[in-house]
Design a protein around this motif. Structure first.
Motif, PDB file in Angstrom:
ATOM      1  N   PHE A 144      49.390  58.540  31.768  1.00 45.16           N
ATOM      2  CA  PHE A 144      48.648  58.584  33.030  1.00 45.16           C
ATOM      3  C   PHE A 144      48.057  59.968  33.243  1.00 45.16           C
ATOM      4  O   PHE A 144      48.410  60.926  32.548  1.00 45.16           O
ATOM      5  N   ALA A 145      47.137  60.042  34.212  1.00 45.21           N
ATOM      6  CA  ALA A 145      46.491  61.301  34.597  1.00 45.21           C
ATOM      7  C   ALA A 145      46.842  61.640  36.036  1.00 45.21           C
ATOM      8  O   ALA A 145      47.175  60.760  36.840  1.00 45.21           O
ATOM      9  N   LEU A 146      46.753  62.921  36.346  1.00 45.04           N
ATOM     10  CA  LEU A 146      47.036  63.430  37.688  1.00 45.04           C
ATOM     11  C   LEU A 146      46.053  64.562  37.998  1.00 45.04           C
ATOM     12  O   LEU A 146      45.609  65.266  37.086  1.00 45.04           O
ATOM     13  N   PRO A 147      45.740  64.786  39.278  1.00 51.75           N
ATOM     14  CA  PRO A 147      45.025  66.009  39.628  1.00 51.75           C
ATOM     15  C   PRO A 147      45.997  67.180  39.555  1.00 51.75           C
ATOM     16  O   PRO A 147      47.213  67.001  39.773  1.00 51.75           O
ATOM     17  N   ALA A 148      45.486  68.345  39.236  1.00 46.95           N
ATOM     18  CA  ALA A 148      46.368  69.504  39.094  1.00 46.95           C
ATOM     19  C   ALA A 148      45.686  70.777  39.565  1.00 46.95           C
ATOM     20  O   ALA A 148      44.460  70.906  39.501  1.00 46.95           O
ATOM     21  N   LEU A 149      46.495  71.704  40.026  1.00 51.17           N
ATOM     22  CA  LEU A 149      46.073  73.076  40.267  1.00 51.17           C
ATOM     23  C   LEU A 149      46.813  73.947  39.269  1.00 51.17           C
ATOM     24  O   LEU A 149      48.040  73.885  39.174  1.00 51.17           O
ATOM     25  N   GLU A 150      46.065  74.717  38.506  1.00 49.49           N
ATOM     26  CA  GLU A 150      46.710  75.735  37.680  1.00 49.49           C
ATOM     27  C   GLU A 150      46.542  77.079  38.374  1.00 49.49           C
ATOM     28  O   GLU A 150      45.429  77.458  38.752  1.00 49.49           O
ATOM     29  N   MET A 195      35.114  67.190  41.236  1.00 44.78           N
ATOM     30  CA  MET A 195      36.184  68.010  41.791  1.00 44.78           C
ATOM     31  C   MET A 195      35.645  68.928  42.875  1.00 44.78           C
ATOM     32  O   MET A 195      34.597  69.554  42.696  1.00 44.78           O
ATOM     33  N   THR A 196      36.364  69.007  43.970  1.00 43.32           N
ATOM     34  CA  THR A 196      36.085  69.987  45.019  1.00 43.32           C
ATOM     35  C   THR A 196      37.393  70.682  45.370  1.00 43.32           C
ATOM     36  O   THR A 196      38.397  70.024  45.666  1.00 43.32           O
ATOM     37  N   MET A 197      37.394  72.001  45.334  1.00 39.00           N
ATOM     38  CA  MET A 197      38.579  72.780  45.696  1.00 39.00           C
ATOM     39  C   MET A 197      38.256  73.649  46.911  1.00 39.00           C
ATOM     40  O   MET A 197      37.216  74.307  46.955  1.00 39.00           O
ATOM     41  N   SER A 205      35.186  76.021  44.970  1.00 37.52           N
ATOM     42  CA  SER A 205      34.940  75.663  43.582  1.00 37.52           C
ATOM     43  C   SER A 205      34.587  74.183  43.508  1.00 37.52           C
ATOM     44  O   SER A 205      35.188  73.356  44.202  1.00 37.52           O
ATOM     45  N   GLU A 206      33.610  73.862  42.657  1.00 38.93           N
ATOM     46  CA  GLU A 206      33.212  72.481  42.441  1.00 38.93           C
ATOM     47  C   GLU A 206      32.907  72.281  40.961  1.00 38.93           C
ATOM     48  O   GLU A 206      32.563  73.226  40.250  1.00 38.93           O
ATOM     49  N   ARG A 260      40.513  68.081  45.362  1.00 42.64           N
ATOM     50  CA  ARG A 260      40.336  66.629  45.333  1.00 42.64           C
ATOM     51  C   ARG A 260      39.531  66.276  44.095  1.00 42.64           C
ATOM     52  O   ARG A 260      38.457  66.832  43.868  1.00 42.64           O
ATOM     53  N   VAL A 261      40.070  65.365  43.313  1.00 45.38           N
ATOM     54  CA  VAL A 261      39.401  64.895  42.099  1.00 45.38           C
ATOM     55  C   VAL A 261      39.167  63.400  42.257  1.00 45.38           C
ATOM     56  O   VAL A 261      40.127  62.634  42.454  1.00 45.38           O
ATOM     57  N   SER A 262      37.915  62.995  42.212  1.00 45.27           N
ATOM     58  CA  SER A 262      37.590  61.583  42.460  1.00 45.27           C
ATOM     59  C   SER A 262      38.336  60.680  41.484  1.00 45.27           C
ATOM     60  O   SER A 262      38.409  60.946  40.289  1.00 45.27           O
ATOM     61  N   GLY A 263      38.913  59.632  42.015  1.00 48.60           N
ATOM     62  CA  GLY A 263      39.649  58.685  41.191  1.00 48.60           C
ATOM     63  C   GLY A 263      41.079  59.069  40.918  1.00 48.60           C
ATOM     64  O   GLY A 263      41.870  58.241  40.445  1.00 48.60           O
TER      65      GLY A 263
END
Length: 278
Positions: A144-150, A195-197, A205-206, A260-263
């Motif tokens: 699976f995939a997940l949104p992440a902040l590094e 992606m929008t941060m 950031s986009e 936020r990452v679409s999907g």
């Protein structure tokens, strides 16, 4: 994930590699950034020398009881590659103690020079043992995939880094935050995600999935092949941070970041104010 080879030990490493590893480790321990290590290991040092420095400090971490849970990919942006004069990404090790819970807090003073970037994280359900890895291999292996902040960080003073410096410094790894809702790849096209941060509610950031080597899947293919060639392949259960989807942004005490990452959904982290006050 398998551990670094026995050659990644002080008694088996060249003196310059040990000195560079010591300098970076001391910076991390004391919270005081160090000078670049590129001159210490030699102006003509190749990437293998830099990875030897990285592997030595990874081995030290393992010997101290830390646990590797995956890898991060860096330099997936063509713009950043051009800035550093390189034509390929790099990678670093992710430890379990680098994880911050979604919505959690980074303690004051935990990092030296933090910057935040938004990414797609992949979690594997199968091994990827082949040096000539394909997109099909990755698609079959990803659970699976997940949104992440590094939250990247540099032990090198002022982020004065070359490719050699960042590779030696574990690809400038700091911390990471994962979203809480896993999404199968059948439900999302990673190439077209947006992606929008934000920081404090303001967009900083986009980007889109294609900004990461054409697709986060392409980045994963590169990593799987590179690690398999080194005899340290990605394994089932490994986490892969595939690389930034947009520019990284400096973080300061009191900042709150959300991506936020679409999907895939959203992921959030806050930085404690000095003294721990919110």
């Amino acid at each position: 994930m398998s551990t670094p080879p026995d050659g990644a030990r002080p008694d088996a490493s060249p003196p310059a590699v040990v000195k560079a590893a010591d300098l970076l480790a001391e910076a991390a321990r004391t919270g005081t950034a160090c000078p670049p290590v590129r001159d210490l290991i030699g102006a003509g040092a190749d990437l293998e020398t830099a990875y030897a420095v990285q592997q030595l400090n990874v081995r030290r971490g393992l010997d101290a009881g830390r646990r590797i849970v995956g890898r991060k990919i860096g330099l997936t942006s063509v713009t950043v590659q051009r800035q550093l004069g390189v034509d390929r990404p790099d990678f670093g090790a992710l430890f379990a103690d680098m994880a911050v819970l979604d919505g959690g807090e980074v303690p004051a003073g935990r990092l030296l020079q933090p910057k935040v970037e938004a990414e797609v994280a992949l979690v594997l359900g199968r091994d990827l043992p082949h040096p000539a890895c394909t997109v099909v291999d990755v698609l079959r292996a990803v659970d699976f995939a997940l949104p992440a902040l590094e939250i990247v960080d540099s032990r090198v003073r002022g982020w004065d880094i070359s490719l050699v410096d960042t590779v030696a410094d574990n690809a400038s790894c700091g911390l990471y935050v994962l979203g809480a809702t896993p999404v199968p790849l059948t439900a999302v096209d990673l190439r077209t995600v947006t992606m929008t941060m934000t920081r404090g509610g303001e967009t900083v950031s986009e980007g889109i999935g294609a900004d990461c080597l054409g697709s986060p899947l392409n980045a994963a293919v590169w990593l799987a092949s590179a690690l398999a060639e080194r005899g340290d392949p990605l394994r089932a259960g490994d986490l892969v941070l595939t690389g930034a989807l947009g520019p990284m942004t400096p973080a300061a005490p009191g900042d709150v970041f959300e991506a936020r990452v679409s999907g895939l959904g959203s992921v959030r982290v806050r930085f404690a104010r000095d003294g721990g006050e919110l």
